[in-house]
Design an enzyme around this catalytic site. Structure first.
Site, PDB file in Angstrom:
ATOM      1  CB  THR A 124      -0.894   0.009   1.257  1.00  0.00           C
ATOM      2  OG1 THR A 124      -1.657  -1.191   1.248  1.00  0.00           O
ATOM      3  CG2 THR A 124      -1.819   1.211   1.277  1.00  0.00           C
ATOM      4  CG  ASN A 214      -7.390  -0.103   3.693  1.00  0.00           C
ATOM      5  OD1 ASN A 214      -8.196  -0.989   3.445  1.00  0.00           O
ATOM      6  ND2 ASN A 214      -6.124  -0.355   3.977  1.00  0.00           N
ATOM      7  CG  PHE A 255     -16.003  -2.960   7.989  1.00  0.00           C
ATOM      8  CD1 PHE A 255     -15.983  -4.308   7.683  1.00  0.00           C
ATOM      9  CD2 PHE A 255     -14.791  -2.326   8.264  1.00  0.00           C
ATOM     10  CE1 PHE A 255     -14.792  -5.023   7.652  1.00  0.00           C
ATOM     11  CE2 PHE A 255     -13.590  -3.026   8.234  1.00  0.00           C
ATOM     12  CZ  PHE A 255     -13.596  -4.378   7.924  1.00  0.00           C
ATOM     13  CB  ALA A 258     -20.855   0.616  17.459  1.00  0.00           C
ATOM     14  N   GLY A 259     -17.935   0.037  18.636  1.00  0.00           N
ATOM     15  CA  GLY A 259     -17.157  -0.410  19.786  1.00  0.00           C
ATOM     16  C   GLY A 259     -15.852   0.346  19.897  1.00  0.00           C
ATOM     17  CB  CYS A 266      -4.070  -1.962   7.171  1.00  0.00           C
ATOM     18  SG  CYS A 266      -2.993  -3.368   6.857  1.00  0.00           S
TER      19      CYS A 266
HETATM   20  C1  UGA Z   1      -7.864  -4.026   6.407  1.00  0.00           C
HETATM   21  C2  UGA Z   1      -8.862  -4.102   5.241  1.00  0.00           C
HETATM   22  O1  UGA Z   1     -10.104  -4.615   5.704  1.00  0.00           O
HETATM   23  C3  UGA Z   1      -8.321  -4.991   4.131  1.00  0.00           C
HETATM   24  O2  UGA Z   1      -9.221  -4.995   3.025  1.00  0.00           O
HETATM   25  C4  UGA Z   1      -6.972  -4.449   3.695  1.00  0.00           C
HETATM   26  O3  UGA Z   1      -6.382  -5.247   2.681  1.00  0.00           O
HETATM   27  C5  UGA Z   1      -6.032  -4.417   4.894  1.00  0.00           C
HETATM   28  O4  UGA Z   1      -6.586  -3.592   5.913  1.00  0.00           O
HETATM   29  C6  UGA Z   1      -4.715  -3.867   4.441  1.00  0.00           C
HETATM   30  O5  UGA Z   1      -4.673  -2.700   4.062  1.00  0.00           O
HETATM   31  O6  UGA Z   1      -3.739  -4.617   4.380  1.00  0.00           O
HETATM   32  P1  UGA Z   1      -7.257  -5.662   8.433  1.00  0.00           P
HETATM   33  O7  UGA Z   1      -6.370  -4.558   8.925  1.00  0.00           O
HETATM   34  O8  UGA Z   1      -6.729  -7.051   8.399  1.00  0.00           O
HETATM   35  O9  UGA Z   1      -7.755  -5.344   6.946  1.00  0.00           O
HETATM   36  O10 UGA Z   1      -8.508  -5.677   9.388  1.00  0.00           O
HETATM   37  P2  UGA Z   1     -10.060  -5.348   9.291  1.00  0.00           P
HETATM   38  O11 UGA Z   1     -10.822  -6.602   9.273  1.00  0.00           O
HETATM   39  O12 UGA Z   1     -10.342  -4.362   8.239  1.00  0.00           O
HETATM   40  O13 UGA Z   1     -10.280  -4.668  10.707  1.00  0.00           O
HETATM   41  C7  UGA Z   1      -9.613  -3.444  11.031  1.00  0.00           C
HETATM   42  C8  UGA Z   1     -10.029  -2.948  12.391  1.00  0.00           C
HETATM   43  O14 UGA Z   1     -11.364  -2.476  12.361  1.00  0.00           O
HETATM   44  C9  UGA Z   1      -9.955  -3.972  13.510  1.00  0.00           C
HETATM   45  O15 UGA Z   1      -9.337  -3.383  14.636  1.00  0.00           O
HETATM   46  C10 UGA Z   1     -11.397  -4.310  13.783  1.00  0.00           C
HETATM   47  O16 UGA Z   1     -11.607  -4.693  15.111  1.00  0.00           O
HETATM   48  C11 UGA Z   1     -12.074  -2.979  13.469  1.00  0.00           C
HETATM   49  N1  UGA Z   1     -13.506  -3.104  13.098  1.00  0.00           N
HETATM   50  C12 UGA Z   1     -13.878  -3.811  12.000  1.00  0.00           C
HETATM   51  C13 UGA Z   1     -14.472  -2.469  13.864  1.00  0.00           C
HETATM   52  O17 UGA Z   1     -14.152  -1.794  14.862  1.00  0.00           O
HETATM   53  N2  UGA Z   1     -15.779  -2.570  13.506  1.00  0.00           N
HETATM   54  C14 UGA Z   1     -16.178  -3.275  12.425  1.00  0.00           C
HETATM   55  O18 UGA Z   1     -17.405  -3.333  12.151  1.00  0.00           O
HETATM   56  C15 UGA Z   1     -15.207  -3.908  11.654  1.00  0.00           C
END
Ligand code: UGA
Length: 439
Positions: A124, A214, A255, A258-259, A266
Site C-alpha cells: 500500500t 481503506n 463494518f 460499533a465499539g 493498515c
Molecule cells: C484491512 C482491510 O479490511 C483490508 O481490506 C486491507 O487489505 C487491509 O486492511 C490492508 O490494508 O492490508 P485488516 O487490517 O486485516 O484489513 O482488518 P479489518 O478486518 O479491516 O479490521 C480493522 C479494524 O477495524 C480492527 O481493529 C477491527 O476490530 C475494526 N472493526 C472492524 C471495527 O471496529 N468494527 C467493524 O465493524 C469492523
C-alpha cells in the site's frame, strides 16, 4: 515453461502471497532481509499466526515449489514476475508512510534484472509511488525498459488472508503496457477463470483504489461509532440501530460494528498517509473528513477507559482489571496499534492492576508492552478482578459462560468494548454489563 514468481517481503502479505502463488501452480521464491524469518519459512513454519497459512506453506515447501532466500541475485535471475510485498509503516512523528522498504527492495532487486520481466507492486503506497519506482527500475536494471513495472494492490484481511488471496472479491491491476496486462492476466488465470472480476487501470488509479478502499472502511466504522456517541447521549442502542440500517442494501451490515474502533497495521496508518499525500498534491481539503474519522476512532479508546473508571467508582487505584484480548482483532496475533493494548496500558498508567490474556497475541504483546501482567487463560485474568474488559472479540470470549466466570471475579462487572457479548445473558447472570453506545 511455466511462469516463475518471486515475492519480496515475507510478512502477513508476502508470505501469504508466496504460498498462494505456489498453490496456483507456480515455482516461487520468497525473499526477505531478515535471515531468522527466512529460516523459519524454509522449515515450513509461519512466523506469525494466520489461520490456514501454516498448512499451505508447509505443503508447498514440502512439494519443492516454494523456497525462501535472502539472496536478491538468486531472486533476480529466477523470476519472470517479481511481487513487491514489503511494509509501508507510518513514519515516526508524521502522518506520511515510510517508503524506505519499497525503495530499498527496488534498489536491491533491479541490478539483478538482466532479462525481460515484470515487477509488480502490491504494497500500500502513496499515489505517485509506482511512476517514481518505474523510473528508478528502468534506470537501475541492466534490462532497462524490459524490466517493467505494474501495480496490483492487495485487499486481504488478516485472519482471512489465505481465503482472500485465493478467492479475492476483485483483482485490480495498474499497467502501462499491453504486455504487462497480458502477463498479469496469465499469472492470475486460475482466479479469472473462476470468475474473479478484474479491473484494469493506469498506475495512479490502482494505487488510489487501495487507499480509498481503506479510507471508506475506516469511515464506515467511525460513522457507526459516531452514532454510538449520539446513542449514548440519547439513551438509544447502537447495535439495534446498526441492525436496522443493515437491511438497506445501499448501506449493508458489514463494518457497522460499533465499539472500540479500528486498529492494526493498515487502516490507521493508511488514512493518515492518504491525508498526507493529498496534502502534497494540493487536494488536502478533499480528505479533511478523515481527520474526523481518525479522531472519532481515537476517542473510542478514551471512552472505554472512562467507562471502566466509572465502573471502578472513579479510580483504578487498588483495582484489579482483567483485559480479555490483546490482538487488534480476533483470529490474528497482530498487535500493531491494538486498541485493546492501548486501553490496557492507559488503565495501568492510571494505577490499575491489569492482567491480560489473548489466545494468540501474548508473545507479541509481551514484547511491545512488557510492563503489563500476562496470564494463561481468561479465567486466570478474571480471578479476583473488580472489572472485566472484553476488548478483542475472539470466539473463545464470546462463548464464555457468565455464571462460571462470575465465580472467580471479585465483582461481576464487565465492559464489552466490542458489543459482541449477549447482554441479556450477562445481566441474567448478575453482571453489570456496560458497552459503548448502549443504555
Ligand atoms: C484491512 C482491510 O479490511 C483490508 O481490506 C486491507 O487489505 C487491509 O486492511 C490492508 O490494508 O492490508 P485488516 O487490517 O486485516 O484489513 O482488518 P479489518 O478486518 O479491516 O479490521 C480493522 C479494524 O477495524 C480492527 O481493529 C477491527 O476490530 C475494526 N472493526 C472492524 C471495527 O471496529 N468494527 C467493524 O465493524 C469492523
Amino acid at each position: 515453461m511455466s511462469i516463475r514468481v518471486t515475492v519480496i517481503g515475507t510478512g502477513y502479505l508476502g508470505a501469504t502471497h508466496a504460498a498462494a502463488m505456489a498453490e496456483l501452480g507456480y515455482d516461487v521464491i520468497g525473499i526477505d532481509v531478515e535471515p531468522e524469518k527466512i529460516a523459519e519459512l524454509s522449515a515450513g513454519r509461519v512466523p506469525f499466526y494466520e489461520p490456514g497459512l501454516d498448512e499451505l506453506l508447509a505443503k508447498h515447501v514440502a512439494s519443492g515449489r516454494l523456497r525462501f532466500t535472502t539472496d536478491y541475485a538468486e531472486a533476480g535471475s529466477f523470476g519472470d514476475i517479481h511481487f513487491i510485498c514489503v511494509g509501508t509503516p507510518q513514519l515516526k512523528g508524521e502522518f506520511a508512510a515510510d517508503m524506505r522498504y519499497v525503495d530499498s527492495s527496488i534498489e536491491m532487486l533491479a541490478p539483478h534484472l538482466t532479462r525481460p520481466c515484470l515487477v509488480v507492486g502490491k504494497s500500500t503506497v502513496p499515489v505517485g509511488t509506482a511512476a517514481r519506482v518505474a523510473d528508478r527500475l528502468t534506470a537501475l536494471a541492466p534490462a532497462g525498459s524490459d524490466a517493467e513495472l505494474a501495480w496490483n494492490p492487495e485487499f486481504l484481511r488478516e485472519g482471512f488472508a489465505v481465503e482472500d488471496t485465493l478467492r479475492p472479491n476483485r483483482l485490480v491491476i495498474g499497467v502501462t503496457s499491453e504486455r504487462a496486462e497480458q502477463v498479469l492476466r496469465e499469472v492470475y488465470a486460475p482466479l479469472l477463470d473462476a470468475g474473479v472480476p478484474l479491473v484494469v487501470t493506469d498506475l495512479p488509479t490502482s494505487e488510489l483504489v487501495k487507499a480509498s478502499a481503506n479510507a471508506f472502511l475506516a469511515t464506515k466504522i467511525s460513522f457507526i461509532n459516531a452514532m454510538a456517541e449520539v446513542c449514548e447521549a440519547a439513551g438509544a442502542d447502537v447495535t439495534l440501530l446498526a441492525k436496522a440500517l443493515s437491511y438497506d442494501d445501499r448501506i449493508g451490515g458489514k463494518f457497522l460494528g460499533a465499539g472500540l474502533g479500528f486498529g492494526g497495521g493498515c487502516l490507521p496508518k493508511d488514512i493518515r498517509a492518504f491525508m498526507a499525500r493529498a496534502g502534497e498534491l494540493g487536494a488536502d481539503q478533499a480528505l479533511t473528513f478523515l481527520r474526523e474519522v481518525d479522531a472519532i476512532n481515537m476517542r473510542r479508546r478514551a471512552r472505554v477507559v472512562e467507562l471502566a473508571r466509572e465502573q471502578c467508582n472513579g479510580s483504578f487505584l487498588g483495582r484489579r482489571i482483567a483485559v480479555l484480548g490483546a490482538a487488534f482483532k480476533p483470529d490474528s496475533d497482530d498487535i500493531r496499534d491494538s486498541p485493546a493494548l492501548n486501553v490496557a496500558a492507559q488503565i495501568q498508567l492510571q494505577g490499575g492492576d491489569v492482567s491480560v490474556y489473548d489466545p494468540k497475541a501474548m508473545d507479541n504483546a509481551r514484547k511491545a508492552y512488557p510492563s503489563l501482567t500476562y496470564v494463561d487463560s481468561a479465567a486466570e485474568a478474571c480471578r479476583g478482578a473488580h472489572l472485566v474488559l472484553h476488548l478483542t472479540e475472539w470466539a473463545e470470549f464470546r462463548a464464555m459462560d457468565p455464571a462460571t466466570l462470575g465465580e472467580v471475579v471479585a465483582e461481576r462487572k464487565i465492559v464489552d468494548g466490542r458489543n459482541a457479548l449477549d447482554l441479556a445473558q450477562w445481566r441474567a447472570a448478575g453482571w453489570t454489563y456496560r458497552a459503548l453506545g448502549r443504555p
